[in-house]
Design a protein around this motif. Structure first.
Motif, PDB file in Angstrom:
ATOM      1  N   MET A   1      21.678  39.263  49.017  1.00 54.47           N
ATOM      2  CA  MET A   1      22.982  38.656  48.820  1.00 54.47           C
ATOM      3  C   MET A   1      23.828  38.896  50.075  1.00 54.47           C
ATOM      4  N   THR A   2      24.467  37.852  50.590  1.00 52.22           N
ATOM      5  CA  THR A   2      25.281  37.982  51.797  1.00 52.22           C
ATOM      6  C   THR A   2      26.622  38.645  51.480  1.00 52.22           C
ATOM      7  N   SER A   3      27.302  39.081  52.525  1.00 54.37           N
ATOM      8  CA  SER A   3      28.626  39.690  52.354  1.00 54.37           C
ATOM      9  C   SER A   3      29.579  38.714  51.681  1.00 54.37           C
ATOM     10  N   TYR A   4      29.545  37.452  52.119  1.00 54.43           N
ATOM     11  CA  TYR A   4      30.452  36.464  51.522  1.00 54.43           C
ATOM     12  C   TYR A   4      30.146  36.252  50.046  1.00 54.43           C
ATOM     13  N   GLU A   5      28.890  36.234  49.673  1.00 55.97           N
ATOM     14  CA  GLU A   5      28.531  36.064  48.266  1.00 55.97           C
ATOM     15  C   GLU A   5      29.047  37.220  47.422  1.00 55.97           C
ATOM     16  N   LYS A   6      28.953  38.440  47.948  1.00 56.52           N
ATOM     17  CA  LYS A   6      29.482  39.602  47.238  1.00 56.52           C
ATOM     18  C   LYS A   6      30.993  39.483  47.053  1.00 56.52           C
ATOM     19  N   ILE A   7      31.676  39.097  48.143  1.00 56.94           N
ATOM     20  CA  ILE A   7      33.133  38.938  48.089  1.00 56.94           C
ATOM     21  C   ILE A   7      33.508  37.810  47.132  1.00 56.94           C
ATOM     22  N   TYR A   8      32.802  36.709  47.221  1.00 53.02           N
ATOM     23  CA  TYR A   8      33.072  35.555  46.368  1.00 53.02           C
ATOM     24  C   TYR A   8      32.957  35.936  44.894  1.00 53.02           C
ATOM     25  N   ASP A   9      31.883  36.635  44.544  1.00 49.57           N
ATOM     26  CA  ASP A   9      31.679  37.021  43.146  1.00 49.57           C
ATOM     27  C   ASP A   9      32.833  37.873  42.619  1.00 49.57           C
ATOM     28  N   ARG A  10      33.291  38.823  43.427  1.00 51.42           N
ATOM     29  CA  ARG A  10      34.396  39.687  42.996  1.00 51.42           C
ATOM     30  C   ARG A  10      35.711  38.907  42.965  1.00 51.42           C
ATOM     31  N   ALA A  11      35.986  38.140  44.002  1.00 49.53           N
ATOM     32  CA  ALA A  11      37.256  37.421  44.105  1.00 49.53           C
ATOM     33  C   ALA A  11      37.370  36.311  43.058  1.00 49.53           C
ATOM     34  N   ALA A  12      36.269  35.703  42.703  1.00 50.34           N
ATOM     35  CA  ALA A  12      36.305  34.623  41.717  1.00 50.34           C
ATOM     36  C   ALA A  12      36.847  35.107  40.379  1.00 50.34           C
ATOM     37  N   ASP A  13      36.647  36.367  40.068  1.00 50.47           N
ATOM     38  CA  ASP A  13      37.165  36.943  38.824  1.00 50.47           C
ATOM     39  C   ASP A  13      38.605  37.410  38.968  1.00 50.47           C
ATOM     40  N   ASN A  14      39.172  37.274  40.164  1.00 47.46           N
ATOM     41  CA  ASN A  14      40.517  37.789  40.438  1.00 47.46           C
ATOM     42  C   ASN A  14      41.385  36.717  41.114  1.00 47.46           C
ATOM     43  N   TYR A  15      41.264  35.485  40.615  1.00 48.26           N
ATOM     44  CA  TYR A  15      42.063  34.364  41.138  1.00 48.26           C
ATOM     45  C   TYR A  15      41.864  34.136  42.630  1.00 48.26           C
ATOM     46  N   GLY A  16      40.697  34.470  43.139  1.00 47.52           N
ATOM     47  CA  GLY A  16      40.381  34.215  44.537  1.00 47.52           C
ATOM     48  C   GLY A  16      40.797  35.308  45.501  1.00 47.52           C
ATOM     49  N   TYR A  17      41.352  36.403  44.994  1.00 48.19           N
ATOM     50  CA  TYR A  17      41.843  37.483  45.855  1.00 48.19           C
ATOM     51  C   TYR A  17      40.913  38.689  45.829  1.00 48.19           C
ATOM     52  N   ILE A  18      40.876  39.396  46.962  1.00 49.79           N
ATOM     53  CA  ILE A  18      40.106  40.631  47.075  1.00 49.79           C
ATOM     54  C   ILE A  18      40.815  41.546  48.068  1.00 49.79           C
ATOM     55  N   THR A  19      40.699  42.834  47.835  1.00 52.40           N
ATOM     56  CA  THR A  19      41.299  43.813  48.742  1.00 52.40           C
ATOM     57  C   THR A  19      40.209  44.454  49.594  1.00 52.40           C
ATOM     58  N   THR A  20      40.632  45.112  50.672  1.00 56.50           N
ATOM     59  CA  THR A  20      39.654  45.805  51.510  1.00 56.50           C
ATOM     60  C   THR A  20      39.007  46.952  50.746  1.00 56.50           C
ATOM     61  N   GLY A  46      47.944  39.684  53.659  1.00 57.15           N
ATOM     62  CA  GLY A  46      48.809  40.838  53.853  1.00 57.15           C
ATOM     63  C   GLY A  46      47.947  42.058  54.080  1.00 57.15           C
ATOM     64  N   TYR A  47      48.603  43.205  54.226  1.00 60.32           N
ATOM     65  CA  TYR A  47      47.889  44.441  54.510  1.00 60.32           C
ATOM     66  C   TYR A  47      46.842  44.708  53.432  1.00 60.32           C
ATOM     67  N   GLY A  48      45.568  44.587  53.798  1.00 60.35           N
ATOM     68  CA  GLY A  48      44.465  44.889  52.888  1.00 60.35           C
ATOM     69  C   GLY A  48      44.206  43.840  51.826  1.00 60.35           C
ATOM     70  N   VAL A  49      44.821  42.670  51.937  1.00 59.93           N
ATOM     71  CA  VAL A  49      44.675  41.634  50.916  1.00 59.93           C
ATOM     72  C   VAL A  49      44.145  40.347  51.552  1.00 59.93           C
ATOM     73  N   TYR A  50      43.107  39.808  50.952  1.00 61.70           N
ATOM     74  CA  TYR A  50      42.485  38.579  51.429  1.00 61.70           C
ATOM     75  C   TYR A  50      42.331  37.602  50.270  1.00 61.70           C
ATOM     76  N   ARG A  51      42.261  36.307  50.609  1.00 63.26           N
ATOM     77  CA  ARG A  51      42.065  35.262  49.614  1.00 63.26           C
ATOM     78  C   ARG A  51      40.921  34.374  50.069  1.00 63.26           C
ATOM     79  N   LEU A  52      40.121  33.916  49.137  1.00 59.69           N
ATOM     80  CA  LEU A  52      39.109  32.928  49.477  1.00 59.69           C
ATOM     81  C   LEU A  52      39.831  31.718  50.045  1.00 59.69           C
ATOM     82  N   ALA A  53      39.322  31.129  51.097  1.00 60.48           N
ATOM     83  CA  ALA A  53      40.021  30.072  51.824  1.00 60.48           C
ATOM     84  C   ALA A  53      40.312  28.841  50.975  1.00 60.48           C
ATOM     85  N   TRP A  54      39.512  28.552  50.003  1.00 61.08           N
ATOM     86  CA  TRP A  54      39.693  27.332  49.221  1.00 61.08           C
ATOM     87  C   TRP A  54      40.651  27.484  48.059  1.00 61.08           C
ATOM     88  N   VAL A  55      41.129  28.680  47.752  1.00 58.66           N
ATOM     89  CA  VAL A  55      41.988  28.923  46.584  1.00 58.66           C
ATOM     90  C   VAL A  55      43.446  28.697  46.953  1.00 58.66           C
TER      91      VAL A  55
END
Length: 83
Positions: A1-20, A46-55
């Motif tokens: 599983m790629t890094s993006y896939e891991k991030i996507y799976d977590r962020a998809a359950d959190n309205y597209g957001y993920i923290t560092t 913002g500091y430590g906060v990212y969003r999937l680009a398409w959300v």
């Protein structure tokens, strides 16, 4: 599983957001998060906060996130500043 896939799976359950912190728990380093921003896969919100680009969510939708209310307020504030 790629890094993006891991991030996507977590962020998809959190309205597209993920923290560092969450990405670190998944084994994805901060440097990879920055690389994903450069490749337009993530948006740095913002500091430590990212969003999937398409959300795209409104501030009112972000306030409905109940997982971490204190972080959600930061999302809403960042959203208001970016508009």
């Amino acid at each position: 599983m790629t890094s993006y896939e891991k991030i996507y799976d977590r962020a998809a359950d959190n309205y597209g957001y993920i923290t560092t912190r969450e990405s670190s728990e998944l084994g994805v380093p901060k440097s990879e998060m920055s690389a994903l921003v450069k490749r337009n896969r993530l948006v740095h919100k913002g500091y430590g906060v990212y969003r999937l680009a398409w959300v795209r969510l409104s501030a009112s939708a972000l306030r409905m996130v109940s997982v971490r209310p204190n972080v959600t307020e930061s999302f809403a504030s960042a959203r208001r500043r970016s508009c």
